[in-house]
Write an enzyme that holds these catalytic residues in place. Structure first.
Site, short mmCIF file in Angstrom:
data_model
loop_
_atom_site.label_atom_id
_atom_site.label_comp_id
_atom_site.label_asym_id
_atom_site.label_seq_id
_atom_site.Cartn_x
_atom_site.Cartn_y
_atom_site.Cartn_z
N HIS A 119 -21.48 6.25 -13.35
CA HIS A 119 -20.21 6.41 -12.65
C HIS A 119 -20.39 6.92 -11.31
O HIS A 119 -21.48 7.34 -10.89
CB HIS A 119 -19.49 7.80 -13.24
CG HIS A 119 -20.31 9.19 -13.58
ND1 HIS A 119 -20.31 10.02 -12.35
CD2 HIS A 119 -20.92 9.60 -14.41
CE1 HIS A 119 -20.91 10.91 -12.58
NE2 HIS A 119 -21.41 10.94 -13.93
N ASP A 121 -18.48 8.36 -9.40
CA ASP A 121 -17.66 9.70 -8.79
C ASP A 121 -18.88 10.83 -8.86
O ASP A 121 -19.80 10.77 -9.75
CB ASP A 121 -16.44 10.01 -9.29
CG ASP A 121 -16.52 10.32 -10.86
OD1 ASP A 121 -17.49 9.41 -11.72
OD2 ASP A 121 -15.92 10.88 -11.39
N ASP A 154 -26.54 13.54 -10.73
CA ASP A 154 -25.25 13.31 -11.63
C ASP A 154 -24.39 12.19 -10.65
O ASP A 154 -23.36 12.81 -10.18
CB ASP A 154 -24.73 14.46 -12.03
CG ASP A 154 -23.51 14.45 -12.91
OD1 ASP A 154 -23.52 13.14 -13.46
OD2 ASP A 154 -22.85 15.19 -13.35
N GLU A 188 -15.59 9.55 -14.18
CA GLU A 188 -16.02 10.16 -15.40
C GLU A 188 -16.07 11.92 -15.21
O GLU A 188 -15.90 12.47 -16.26
CB GLU A 188 -17.69 10.09 -15.48
CG GLU A 188 -18.29 10.23 -16.62
CD GLU A 188 -19.00 11.73 -16.45
OE1 GLU A 188 -19.33 12.35 -17.52
OE2 GLU A 188 -18.99 12.47 -15.61
N GLU A 189 -16.12 12.19 -14.11
CA GLU A 189 -16.06 13.76 -13.87
C GLU A 189 -14.60 14.24 -14.10
O GLU A 189 -14.43 15.64 -14.31
CB GLU A 189 -16.38 14.17 -12.33
CG GLU A 189 -17.83 13.71 -11.99
CD GLU A 189 -19.11 14.50 -12.76
OE1 GLU A 189 -18.78 15.36 -13.81
OE2 GLU A 189 -20.35 14.09 -12.89
N ASP A 215 -26.62 5.16 -21.00
CA ASP A 215 -25.81 5.89 -20.00
C ASP A 215 -26.58 7.22 -19.82
O ASP A 215 -27.77 7.46 -20.35
CB ASP A 215 -24.48 6.15 -20.80
CG ASP A 215 -23.61 6.96 -19.75
OD1 ASP A 215 -23.95 7.04 -18.54
OD2 ASP A 215 -22.27 7.25 -20.12
N HIS A 459 -24.32 19.71 -10.51
CA HIS A 459 -23.03 20.42 -10.48
C HIS A 459 -23.40 21.67 -9.58
O HIS A 459 -22.23 22.69 -9.43
CB HIS A 459 -22.24 20.71 -11.49
CG HIS A 459 -21.82 19.28 -12.44
ND1 HIS A 459 -20.75 19.41 -13.12
CD2 HIS A 459 -22.19 18.27 -12.35
CE1 HIS A 459 -20.41 18.23 -13.65
NE2 HIS A 459 -21.17 17.24 -13.15
#
Ligand SMILES: [Zn+2]
Length: 488
Positions: A119, A121, A154, A188-189, A215, A459
């Site tokens: 992803h 984002d 991430d 995705e987030e 993934d 995160h």
């Protein structure tokens, strides 16, 4: 009289023998593959590219505030500049405006494509935290052996290293037999509905079935189990679902000078206590693949327990229960996360509400949770209201006994010193759950080792990836593409 003692004695000895034989024969055989390198190392080159990708602030704030289209366009331009061969050689598509799909056409159309998912984002950085970062969160600074910034783990690192791997294979003049697809969603987030799901729908429309999907997800870890120091790899072959359920209670308001035995808050508290005391049922079998993979690395007692689950099941469950991490890997978890009730200190609360977040293990569904809650709470006054927006079942489970999984496992072992590799149910949600519609072999794995301090950056604050790790990832993906580039 003698037989009275002899028979139980013999039975006991037989039992001990069975337990010991099962213990010593428990566990996978450790392979002895040669470690392979596919490319001349160029760690700085991939680090520079990742740095540029991090500088694009592709932030998904919420469903109502997705990543800025202008920034997503900038991000695509960074990719175009840094991966020129891919942009020259692959068919490139934009799906739903911002999701990217590259197709590197293989020579043999009879082979189903493999697909690398990722992803574009990232999650936001809290304004109050910015000052706590050693290097600004969107600087993409390369310092002290790391690339710093939001997305470094991430998962722009994986997007960058998959692209770099394909780019380098192209530079070598490699032409695959099997088609390779690279699919990068942009939300995705916040659920992946506009990105990954739209890509999957497009694949379905084209009747494209995939051999395997790779993934983000599990990785190489150590120190996860007491007594096991050696690192091992965990590959997510499924992921948990999620349900958020409100418990709502309304009662007669009144003056607090003559209260009933329990106010609405008291009744709700009791329900919460009961819920926490009675978790959803555990399936220690979910830990078996990991225990088998670790085999001889396990402390004797743990090895004996898992080798003889028929005898020690209850004991295993109670040991797993003691650690939130191991407990989460064997059951649907229950977390009371919000509570509301009362309006004034001298008024009986007219209502109380508690919100419970469940992470659902494969094989269970929301209906099972509701039934469990009713049985445990045993109070009809409390209404159970599922939040329809936060509600999805666990994903299907990819078969860890398939030839495809064996090949994936072998590739990890060839890249990382024959370390133990286990399948797992990944505890969090990823884009990959959407891909089961077009593929049954969906693997969640980031080929890297991180310390727990580095892991805290996901995160969080000071997200960063070691430059050397990036190079290892490029090598791994190169080996993986080559490994799958044949009939399986
Ligand atoms: Zn992610």
């Amino acid at each position: 009289m003698d037989l009275f003692f002899i028979i139980p004695g013999v039975l006991f000895v037989v039992l001990v023998l069975i337990v010991l034989v099962r213990t010593f024969t428990f566990g996978d055989i450790v392979p002895n593959y040669e470690t392979e390198k596919v490319f001349e190392p160029q760690a700085e080159r991939v680090a520079e590219k990742l740095s540029k990708m991090i500088q694009c602030q592709t932030i998904s704030y919420s469903e109502s505030q997705p990543a800025d289209p202008k920034v997503l366009k900038e991000f695509r331009m960074v990719l175009e500049k840094n991966f020129p061969n891919i942009h020259k050689t692959c068919e490139k598509q934009l799906i739903n405006e911002h999701a990217l799909l590259f197709t590197w056409r293989g020579k043999n159309p009879a082979l189903k494509p493999i697909l690398f998912a990722g992803h574009q984002d990232v999650v936001p950085v809290d304004d109050n935290d910015v000052a706590k970062w050693t290097h600004a969160p969107f600087s993409g600074e390369i310092a002290d052996g790391y690339v710093w910034g939001r997305g470094a783990l991430d998962m722009k690192h994986q997007v960058a290293t998959v692209l770099e791997s394909v780019e380098r294979l192209m530079e070598q003049g490699y032409i695959p037999e099997r088609t390779v697809m690279l699919a990068f969603g942009h939300d995705e987030e916040i659920g992946g509905i506009q990105g990954a799901l739209k890509i999957v729908n497009w694949l379905k429309e084209q009747n494209i079935k995939l051999e395997a999907v790779f993934d983000e997800g599990g990785m190489i870890v150590s120190g996860l189990l007491e007594g096991v120091d050696a690192p091992f790899a965990m590959v997510g072959v499924a992921e948990k679902g999620m349900a958020t359920i409100d418990m709502v209670l309304e009662m007669e308001p009144g003056h607090s000078s003559m209260p009933p035995q329990h106010t609405a808050i008291g009744v709700m508290s009791e329900a919460i206590t009961r819920l926490e005391k009675h978790p959803m049922p555990a399936s220690p079998e979910l830990m078996l693949p990991l225990m088998r993979a670790l085999g001889k690395e396990l402390p004797f007692a743990l090895r004996m327990a898992f080798a003889n689950m028929w005898l020690f099941r209850g004991l295993i469950i109670s040991i797993m229960r003691k650690n939130p991490r191991s407990d989460a890997s064997v059951r649907t978890t229950t977390a009371v996360t919000l509570i509301k009730g009362g309006i004034k200190d001298n008024i009986l609360p007219p209502s109380a509400k508690a919100t419970v977040n469940f992470r659902i293990k494969p094989g269970e569904c929301v209906a099972d949770i509701l039934e469990h809650m009713r049985n445990v709470i045993k109070d009809d006054r409390i209404k159970l209201v599922p939040n329809e927006e936060i509600l999805w079942d666990a994903s299907p489970v990819s078969d860890a006994n398939s030839a495809q999984f064996a090949l994936f496992k072998e590739t990890i072992q060839r890249s990382f010193d024959n370390m133990p590799v286990s399948s797992q149910v990944f505890p969090a949600a990823t884009d990959s759950r959407h891909y089961y519609a077009v593929c049954s072999n969906v693997y969640r794995f980031m080929p890297m080792y991180l310390s727990s301090e580095e892991l805290g950056g996901v995160h969080g604050i000071n997200e960063r990836v070691p430059v050397e790790t990036l190079e290892g990832m490029v090598q791994f993906f190169g080996l993986l593409i080559k490994a799958f580039d044949k009939e399986i």
